[in-house]
Design an enzyme around this catalytic site. Structure first.
Site, short mmCIF file in Angstrom:
data_model
loop_
_atom_site.label_atom_id
_atom_site.label_comp_id
_atom_site.label_asym_id
_atom_site.label_seq_id
_atom_site.Cartn_x
_atom_site.Cartn_y
_atom_site.Cartn_z
CG HIS A 67 -1.80 1.17 1.37
ND1 HIS A 67 -3.14 1.15 1.06
CD2 HIS A 67 -1.55 2.45 1.78
CE1 HIS A 67 -3.67 2.35 1.27
NE2 HIS A 67 -2.71 3.15 1.72
CD GLU A 68 1.90 3.91 3.64
OE1 GLU A 68 2.46 4.91 3.15
OE2 GLU A 68 0.77 3.94 4.16
CG HIS A 71 0.52 6.08 -0.95
ND1 HIS A 71 -0.56 6.63 -1.60
CD2 HIS A 71 0.01 5.46 0.15
CE1 HIS A 71 -1.66 6.38 -0.93
NE2 HIS A 71 -1.35 5.66 0.14
CG ASP A 166 -4.28 6.92 1.34
OD1 ASP A 166 -3.30 7.63 1.65
OD2 ASP A 166 -4.24 5.68 1.31
#
Length: 374
Positions: A67-68, A71, A166
Site C-alpha cells: 500500500h505504502e 504511494h 488517503d
C-alpha cells in the site's frame, strides 16, 4: 523513526519496520495459534498451526508495505523523491522530500495506495477460491481470507475523507483544484481529520466503558493519533507554503559584521567572537568576501599560535551551499543551512554581501508569524 530497523531497499527507498509491529505480530500469531486454529482445525499438526498463525501477520505486513510502496513509486514517478517507508503499529508512513505542488499530483499519489489494497483484496479472494476448488485444506485458505479482508478494510478506511488519510488527501486535492487555494483545501481536510479523530476516540471510550477493553483502547489511541497527525500535517503544510512564498531579502540581518582576513586570530577572538557572540563570521579581503571563519576553526588551532596566525589561514573558502540571493525563498535558505554545517547562509547580490540569515532567524520569524496569524 526511532526504534526501527531497515529491512530492505526498493527502488532507492529504505523499508523500515518499527518495533511496534513485533508486538502486533506476536499478538496476532499467538491468538491464531492458541485459539482459532486449534479450535477450528484440530486436524492440523502443531508445526502447521504455528506456520499458518505466523503467515497471517506476515501477509498483513506485506499488504501495508505494498500500500505504502504504491504511494511512494507514484510519487517518485511524478518527480517527488521518497527516502524511506516506515511500517508501525498504526500502518505506514512514507517520507517524501516535499509535498506535491499540483492538485493532480496529490490526487494520483493519494489514490495509488487504496487502489493497490483493492487489487490485493481481489488477488487474495481469487487465491482463496482457487484453493477451495483444488480441494486443499480449508485451513490453508484462512490466511488468504484474513489478508483479503484486511486489504478491503484498509482501502475503505483510508478513503475516509479525513486528512491525513488517503481520502483526506483526495478531498484536499479536489478542493485545491476547484478553488486554487492550497491553504483553504488543507484547512478543510485537516478539520475533517480532527472530527474523524474525535469520533474514533468517542467510539473507543464507549467500547471501553461497555467492557470491550482492547478495542476501546485501540480506537482511543488510533483517534488520538489521527487527530495529532492532522494538526501537525496542517501546520507543516502552512509552514511549507510560507517558506515557498517569503523571500530571503524580507527578513535577512543587515548590515553584516565581517572580519579582515589579514588580522590575527587573537584579534578575531577578542574583537569579534567575544564582542558579537556569533560562532561564524564572513571573511573579507579588501572589499571581496572570500570565505568564512568559525569558532571550531579557532578551537582547532593551538592557543599559542593565535598571535602569529592570520584569519585567512583558518578561513573556509566560499562554497555554493554557503550562499543565497535576496530573491531566493526561505525554503532554499533552510535547506542550505541544514546541509552546510554553519547554521547560517550569506546573502549575496552581484558579488556583494548584503545580509546574513541564521537558523535562529528563521525560527524567530516563524514564532512571530504564528503569533500574529494564530
Amino acid at each position: 523513526m526511532k526504534g526501527s530497523i531497515v529491512l530492505v531497499k526498493v527502488k532507492g527507498i529504505e523499508i523500515e519496520l518499527h518495533f511496534s509491529w513485533f508486538f502486533i505480530f506476536v499478538l496476532i500469531a499467538y491468538s491464531m495459534g492458541t485459539g482459532y486454529f486449534p479450535g477450528n482445525h484440530p486436524e492440523l499438526s502443531m508445526g502447521m498451526v504455528w506456520f499458518l498463525s505466523a503467515l497471517v501477520p506476515l501477509l498483513m505486513v506485506l499488504s501495508v508495505l505494498l500500500h505504502e510502496l504504491s504511494h511512494s513509486l507514484v510519487s517518485k514517478h511524478l518527480g517527488i523523491d521518497v527516502k524511506r517507508i516506515t511500517l508501525f503499529i498504526f500502518g505506514g508512513l512514507a517520507q517524501m522530500d516535499r509535498e506535491p505542488d499540483e492538485p493532480d499530483k496529490e490526487l494520483k499519489i493519494a489514490l495509488a495506495g487504496p487502489a493497490m489494497s483493492l487489487l490485493l483484496f481481489l488477488v487474495f479472494s481469487v487465491a482463496r477460491n482457487v484453493a477451495g476448488l483444488l480441494g486443499l485444506s480449508p485451513a490453508l485458505a484462512v490466511p488468504l481470507e484474513y489478508a483479503g479482508s484486511l486489504n478491503l478494510m484498509l482501502a475503505l478506511f483510508n478513503m475516509v475523507p479525513a486528512y491525513p488519510l488517503d481520502g483526506g488527501r483526495v478531498l484536499r486535492a479536489l478542493i485545491w483544484r476547484r478553488k486554487g487555494n492550497l491553504q483553504l483545501a488543507t484547512r478543510v481536510a485537516a478539520t475533517m481529520g480532527d472530527i474523524f479523530g474525535y469520533s474514533l476516540m468517542f467510539l473507543g471510550l464507549l467500547w471501553f466503558l461497555s467492557g470491550n477493553t482492547f478495542s476501546g483502547v485501540w480506537f482511543l489511541f488510533l483517534g488520538w493519533f489521527i487527530k495529532q497527525l492532522a494538526e501537525s500535517s496542517y501546520q507543516n503544510t502552512m509552514m511549507n507554503d510560507l517558506f515557498h512564498r517569503i523571500r530571503v531579502g524580507a527578513f535577512m540581518t543587515e548590515p553584516v559584521a565581517t572580519v579582515d582576513g589579514k588580522v590575527s586570530v587573537q584579534d578575531l577572538v577578542d574583537h569579534y567572537f567575544y564582542k558579537y557572540k556569533f560562532v561564524c563570521f564572513p571573511v573579507r579581503n579588501q572589499e571581496t568576501v572570500t570565505g568564512v571563519v568559525t569558532l571550531e576553526g579557532v578551537r582547532s588551532l593551538g592557543r599559542e599560535a593565535w598571535d602569529q596566525t592570520d584569519v585567512d589561514s583558518i578561513a573556509i573558502p566560499l562554497r555554493e551551499e554557503y550562499l543565497v540571493a535576496p530573491w531566493d525563498t526561505v525554503d532554499t535558505a533552510l535547506n542550505k543551512i541544514t546541509a552546510n554545517g554553519l547554521g547560517r547562509v550569506l546573502v549575496m547580490e552581484e558579488g556583494n554581501l548584503v545580509g546574513i540569515i541564521s537558523r535562529s532567524d528563521i525560527l524567530h520569524y516563524i514564532r512571530v508569524y504564528s503569533r500574529l496569524n494564530d
